[in-house]
Scaffold this active site. Structure first.
Site, PDB file in Angstrom:
ATOM      1  N   CYS A   1       0.904  -1.096   0.059  1.00  0.00           N
ATOM      2  CA  CYS A   1       0.157  -0.106  -0.048  1.00  0.00           C
ATOM      3  C   CYS A   1       0.783   1.107  -0.083  1.00  0.00           C
ATOM      4  O   CYS A   1       1.724   1.331   0.960  1.00  0.00           O
ATOM      5  CB  CYS A   1      -0.855   0.073   1.227  1.00  0.00           C
TER       6      CYS A   1
ATOM      7  N   CYS B   1      -0.929   3.863  -6.304  1.00  0.00           N
ATOM      8  CA  CYS B   1      -1.681   3.285  -5.351  1.00  0.00           C
ATOM      9  C   CYS B   1      -1.895   1.807  -5.963  1.00  0.00           C
ATOM     10  O   CYS B   1      -2.050   1.432  -7.023  1.00  0.00           O
ATOM     11  CB  CYS B   1      -3.211   3.872  -5.415  1.00  0.00           C
TER      12      CYS B   1
HETATM   13  N1  DGL Z   1      -4.151   0.488  -1.868  1.00  0.00           N
HETATM   14  C1  DGL Z   1      -3.727   1.758  -1.312  1.00  0.00           C
HETATM   15  C2  DGL Z   1      -2.508   2.340  -1.799  1.00  0.00           C
HETATM   16  O1  DGL Z   1      -1.528   1.638  -2.407  1.00  0.00           O
HETATM   17  C3  DGL Z   1      -4.839   2.542  -0.778  1.00  0.00           C
HETATM   18  C4  DGL Z   1      -6.276   2.708  -1.099  1.00  0.00           C
HETATM   19  C5  DGL Z   1      -6.927   3.463   0.152  1.00  0.00           C
HETATM   20  O2  DGL Z   1      -6.986   2.555   1.020  1.00  0.00           O
HETATM   21  O3  DGL Z   1      -7.270   4.673   0.113  1.00  0.00           O
HETATM   22  O4  DGL Z   1      -2.286   3.675  -1.530  1.00  0.00           O
END
Ligand code: DGL
Length: 283
Positions: free
Chosen positions: A94, A208
């Site tokens: 993430c 993301c």
């Molecule tokens: N998948 C996450 C990232 O790589 C974030 C998504 C979220 O919870 O807003 O930033």
């Protein structure tokens, strides 16, 4: 699509000296299903590795939270998860959690930790026009970590950023087998294209882990001549390096764990099974 090989913060805590239990899993952590894009590459690199995929769906979306909220959730959950599951390595799949809390989590946990940060370095090497777009969460795009990556790797280029929470929802919906909202995709592309110099973007960083799930839709919206880059392959390679020589013995089916209340929809379960996550539970 190309993938980042070099810009993730891929130093990790020192590998502990005690022998690694072959059944010890790699813990892959995200706020939702975005980390599956990283898991897919980890599977290719380490097919024998036992995996626990943990999604903090009770905290989703991280992108609209404050730094303090994200840091508290990530540190608290990873602390409890490492105690319970004794992983050999934690992958924070993430960008939001990594750009905010990676340093802090590494200070408090003794397990090796691999994070995920925007693939600005490879994007800077790929761009021909010198104009790079960056799509992330609202929290990620304002991080000093991203400023530092830009200064270090993209000096002399133009980096245009946009926080796109709608793409997180679109990716989650797609994984549940629902229709992707075309307005969310169009909005993200327009928001970058309409910034000064945006018409010259030829490379877009998917900052993301959710966004590669809707890369096809984004590619259509941006049109030909735009390439996308993210860090999943580089992260998988780094995990393979850090676990080199270790033995694996899967003793139970790989699991996906969710922190959110309520049942996990069947459509989700079907997709999770395609990623080799045959058991689904709560944390
Ligand atoms: N998948 C996450 C990232 O790589 C974030 C998504 C979220 O919870 O807003 O930033």
């Amino acid at each position: 699509m190309a993938s980042d090989t070099t810009s993730a913060p891929q130093t990790a805590n020192p590998t502990p000296c005690a022998p690694i239990d072959p059944a010890s899993p790699i813990l892959v952590f995200d706020s939702g299903v975005g980390g599956l894009t990283v898991l897919e590459e980890v599977r290719k690199a380490l097919p024998e590795a036992p995996i626990i995929y943990a999604a903090d769906t009770a905290g989703l979306p991280y992108g609209s939270k404050t730094e303090a909220q994200v840091a508290a959730r990530v540190a608290g959950l990873l602390g409890r998860m490492t105690e319970r599951f004794r992983p050999r390595l934690v992958c924070i799949a993430c960008n939001t959690a990594s750009t905010i809390a990676l340093g802090m989590v590494r200070e408090v946990l003794e397990v090796p930790i691999v994070g995920t940060v925007p693939a600005i370095k490879p994007a800077a090497a790929m761009t021909r026009t010198g104009v790079i777009g960056l799509l992330g969460t609202e929290a990620t795009i304002r991080q000093a970590y991203v400023d530092r990556l830009e200064q270090e790797f993209a000096a002399g280029k133009r980096l245009l950023r946009h926080g796109a929470p709608g793409l997180v929802e679109a990716a989650e919906a797609k994984l549940r087998g629902e229709r992707v909202d075309p307005a969310a995709i169009a909005h993200a592309a327009d928001a970058l294209r309409s910034q000064p110099g945006g018409d010259r973007i030829d490379t877009v960083v998917l900052a993301c882990t959710h966004f590669p799930l809707v890369e096809e839709e984004l590619a259509q919206a941006f049109g030909p001549g735009v390439r996308f880059v993210h860090g999943a392959q580089g992260i998988a390679r780094q995990i393979a390096r850090l676990t080199q020589g270790q033995e694996y013995a899967r003793q139970a089916p790989d699991r996906a764990l969710f922190t959110g209340a309520g049942d996990v929809p069947d459509a989700y379960r079907t997709k999770l099974a395609q990623y080799g996550l045959l058991e689904v539970g709560k944390f």
